[in-house]
Scaffold this motif. Structure first.
Motif, short mmCIF file in Angstrom:
data_model
loop_
_atom_site.label_atom_id
_atom_site.label_comp_id
_atom_site.label_asym_id
_atom_site.label_seq_id
_atom_site.Cartn_x
_atom_site.Cartn_y
_atom_site.Cartn_z
N ASP A 116 0.82 -1.21 0.00
CA ASP A 116 0.00 0.00 0.00
C ASP A 116 0.85 1.26 0.00
O ASP A 116 0.50 2.26 -0.64
N LEU A 117 1.96 1.24 0.74
CA LEU A 117 2.83 2.40 0.86
C LEU A 117 4.26 1.94 0.55
O LEU A 117 5.01 1.57 1.45
N PRO A 118 4.64 1.94 -0.73
CA PRO A 118 5.94 1.37 -1.12
C PRO A 118 7.11 2.16 -0.56
O PRO A 118 7.05 3.39 -0.39
N LEU A 205 3.46 -7.57 -7.46
CA LEU A 205 3.61 -8.42 -6.29
C LEU A 205 5.05 -8.35 -5.83
O LEU A 205 5.98 -8.45 -6.65
N MET A 206 5.24 -8.16 -4.53
CA MET A 206 6.57 -8.01 -3.96
C MET A 206 6.83 -9.14 -2.96
O MET A 206 5.91 -9.63 -2.30
N ARG A 207 8.09 -9.49 -2.84
CA ARG A 207 8.56 -10.33 -1.73
C ARG A 207 9.70 -9.56 -1.09
O ARG A 207 10.82 -9.56 -1.59
N GLY A 208 9.37 -8.86 -0.02
CA GLY A 208 10.33 -7.94 0.56
C GLY A 208 10.55 -6.77 -0.38
O GLY A 208 9.60 -6.10 -0.79
N ASP A 209 11.80 -6.53 -0.73
CA ASP A 209 12.14 -5.44 -1.64
C ASP A 209 12.30 -5.90 -3.08
O ASP A 209 12.72 -5.12 -3.94
N GLU A 210 11.96 -7.15 -3.36
CA GLU A 210 12.11 -7.69 -4.70
C GLU A 210 10.75 -7.86 -5.37
O GLU A 210 9.77 -8.22 -4.73
N VAL A 211 10.73 -7.62 -6.68
CA VAL A 211 9.50 -7.82 -7.45
C VAL A 211 9.37 -9.30 -7.80
O VAL A 211 10.25 -9.88 -8.44
N SER A 212 8.26 -9.89 -7.38
CA SER A 212 8.02 -11.29 -7.75
C SER A 212 7.14 -11.42 -8.98
O SER A 212 7.19 -12.43 -9.68
N ALA A 213 6.32 -10.39 -9.26
CA ALA A 213 5.46 -10.47 -10.45
C ALA A 213 4.87 -9.11 -10.80
O ALA A 213 4.47 -8.35 -9.92
N LEU A 214 4.82 -8.84 -12.10
CA LEU A 214 3.95 -7.81 -12.66
C LEU A 214 2.72 -8.52 -13.17
O LEU A 214 2.83 -9.53 -13.87
N ILE A 215 1.54 -8.00 -12.85
CA ILE A 215 0.31 -8.68 -13.23
C ILE A 215 -0.64 -7.69 -13.91
O ILE A 215 -0.37 -6.49 -13.98
N ASP A 216 -1.76 -8.21 -14.39
CA ASP A 216 -2.85 -7.43 -14.98
C ASP A 216 -2.36 -6.59 -16.15
O ASP A 216 -2.30 -5.36 -16.09
N PHE A 217 -2.08 -7.26 -17.24
CA PHE A 217 -1.58 -6.60 -18.45
C PHE A 217 -2.69 -6.23 -19.42
O PHE A 217 -2.44 -6.05 -20.60
N TYR A 218 -3.92 -6.09 -18.95
CA TYR A 218 -5.05 -5.94 -19.85
C TYR A 218 -5.25 -4.52 -20.37
O TYR A 218 -6.21 -4.25 -21.10
N PHE A 219 -4.33 -3.61 -20.05
CA PHE A 219 -4.27 -2.30 -20.70
C PHE A 219 -2.98 -2.17 -21.52
O PHE A 219 -2.70 -1.09 -22.04
N ALA A 220 -2.21 -3.25 -21.62
CA ALA A 220 -0.94 -3.19 -22.35
C ALA A 220 -1.18 -2.81 -23.81
O ALA A 220 -2.19 -3.16 -24.42
N ALA A 235 1.59 6.80 -10.23
CA ALA A 235 0.89 5.79 -9.43
C ALA A 235 1.62 5.47 -8.12
O ALA A 235 0.98 5.13 -7.12
N TRP A 236 2.95 5.57 -8.11
CA TRP A 236 3.75 5.13 -6.97
C TRP A 236 4.21 6.25 -6.05
O TRP A 236 4.57 5.99 -4.90
N SER A 237 4.26 7.49 -6.52
CA SER A 237 5.01 8.53 -5.82
C SER A 237 4.17 9.45 -4.94
O SER A 237 4.69 10.46 -4.45
N PHE A 238 2.90 9.13 -4.74
CA PHE A 238 2.03 10.01 -3.97
C PHE A 238 1.29 9.22 -2.91
O PHE A 238 1.02 8.03 -3.05
N ALA A 239 0.94 9.92 -1.84
CA ALA A 239 0.12 9.34 -0.77
C ALA A 239 -0.97 10.35 -0.41
O ALA A 239 -0.99 11.48 -0.91
N ALA A 240 -1.86 9.92 0.47
CA ALA A 240 -2.91 10.79 1.01
C ALA A 240 -3.73 11.46 -0.09
O ALA A 240 -3.87 12.67 -0.15
#
Length: 324
Positions: A116-118, A205-220, A235-240
């Motif tokens: 939720d909060l990378p 999807l993350m496992r700790g600090d590593e990426v285990s999967a990119l998913i949902d490619f239906y807008f590719a 998408a990643w750089s803002f909160a609140a």
């Protein structure tokens, strides 16, 4: 709830019987998602594959003619070592099957959790994997146009109209002219590949600090790689609700990307307008959904002002931010 079509145990057993994955053990509906029905499938497994899969039935918002593009892209990227789930083909070699009028696909299950909060370290890893994906997709033979680019955002906002947009928030009608200007000034000739175009934290999807999967490619689709980076940055750089810019996360994302693929000078120069276009894409889609959703619907509408605030930030800070 993201199971719109119910399948009986007999239906599921018959379907799984067409794949070389062993016998069906269990099927559990997955609540996440808004466009398709999804199940977590467990089987007895086979010598050539695992025992956990995601079964997706395509319900809406996806042109079924695009399914070969999406599913073959997963196989192409997985074969090149990208952390994406493979499509499981049936015994006849098909990447999807039909249940009545609806298409279904069985996808490899990859472990991991969405954050939720990378952290900056997680954003750095995502930047590296995004660049890896862009490079790996350059020779993907299929193509798909971007139906959600700057022109589409401008059109959607214009069709919503200033009067209706003002009912959501008085500041929202101003985005009509901004979107039209950005569409008219769209940078041309930027390096292209297949892009994800929707890489929010819940699609990683993350496992700790590593990426285990990119998913949902239906807008590719095929578009500028820098635009995909801009979408991911927004998408990643803002909160609140878009009020707080997390500069360390944004900087880590950009640094991770450029460790794998260095941005060209023209891409760096274009990033401020690309980031504004990325914000406008979600302003327009959220505004349209807000206006189209009945007030008594059991759906939580997403506030388009979340991305108006990001749009305003990029308009003010983009040149300094991306060309530091």
């Amino acid at each position: 709830m993201a199971v719109y079509t119910q399948l009986s145990s007999a239906d599921l057993e018959q379907l799984i019987g067409h794949y070389d994955v062993g016998q069906l053990v269990s099927a559990k509906g997955i609540a996440e998602g808004v466009s398709n029905s999804n199940w977590l499938i467990e089987t007895t497994g086979s010598g050539s594959g695992g025992a956990r899969f995601i079964l997706t039935m395509y319900e809406r918002r996806i042109d079924l003619a695009d399914l070969p593009f999406f599913l073959d892209l997963l196989d192409h990227l997985a074969a090149k070592g990208c952390p994406v789930p493979r499509t499981i083909h049936d015994r006849d070699g098909a990447s999807f099957r039909w249940i009545g009028p609806k298409a279904v696909a069985l996808i490899e299950f990859l472990p991991g959790v969405s954050v939720d909060l990378p952290s900056p370290a997680q954003a750095h890893a995502v930047g590296r994997v995004l660049a890896q994906m862009h490079l790996a997709a350059m020779d993907f033979p299929k193509t798909r146009a971007n139906a959600l680019g700057a022109d589409a955002s401008a059109k959607v906002l214009a069709e919503c109209g200033a009067q209706k947009l003002a009912l959501i928030d008085p500041a929202l009608p101003a985005t009509i002219a901004i979107a039209a200007r950005i569409a008219a000034d769209w940078p041309q000739g930027l390096p292209q590949s297949v892009i994800h175009s929707d890489l929010f934290p819940d699609n990683v999807l993350m496992r700790g600090d590593e990426v285990s999967a990119l998913i949902d490619f239906y807008f590719a689709c095929n578009d500028a790689m820098a635009y995909d980076l801009a979408v991911t940055h927004a998408a990643w750089s803002f909160a609140a609700g878009g009020r707080d810019f997390r500069g360390d996360v944004g900087a880590a994302l950009l640094a991770g990307y450029q460790e794998v693929r260095l941005l060209e000078a023209a891409e760096r120069a274009a990033m401020p307008i690309l980031a504004q276009a990325a914000a406008l894409r979600f302003v327009s889609s959220r505004a349209q959904d807000w206006l189209d959703t009945p007030a008594d619907a059991l759906v939580t509408r997403k506030d388009p002002m979340d991305f108006v605030r990001r749009l305003d930030f990029y308009a003010a800070q983009g040149p300094a931010l991306f060309n530091a």
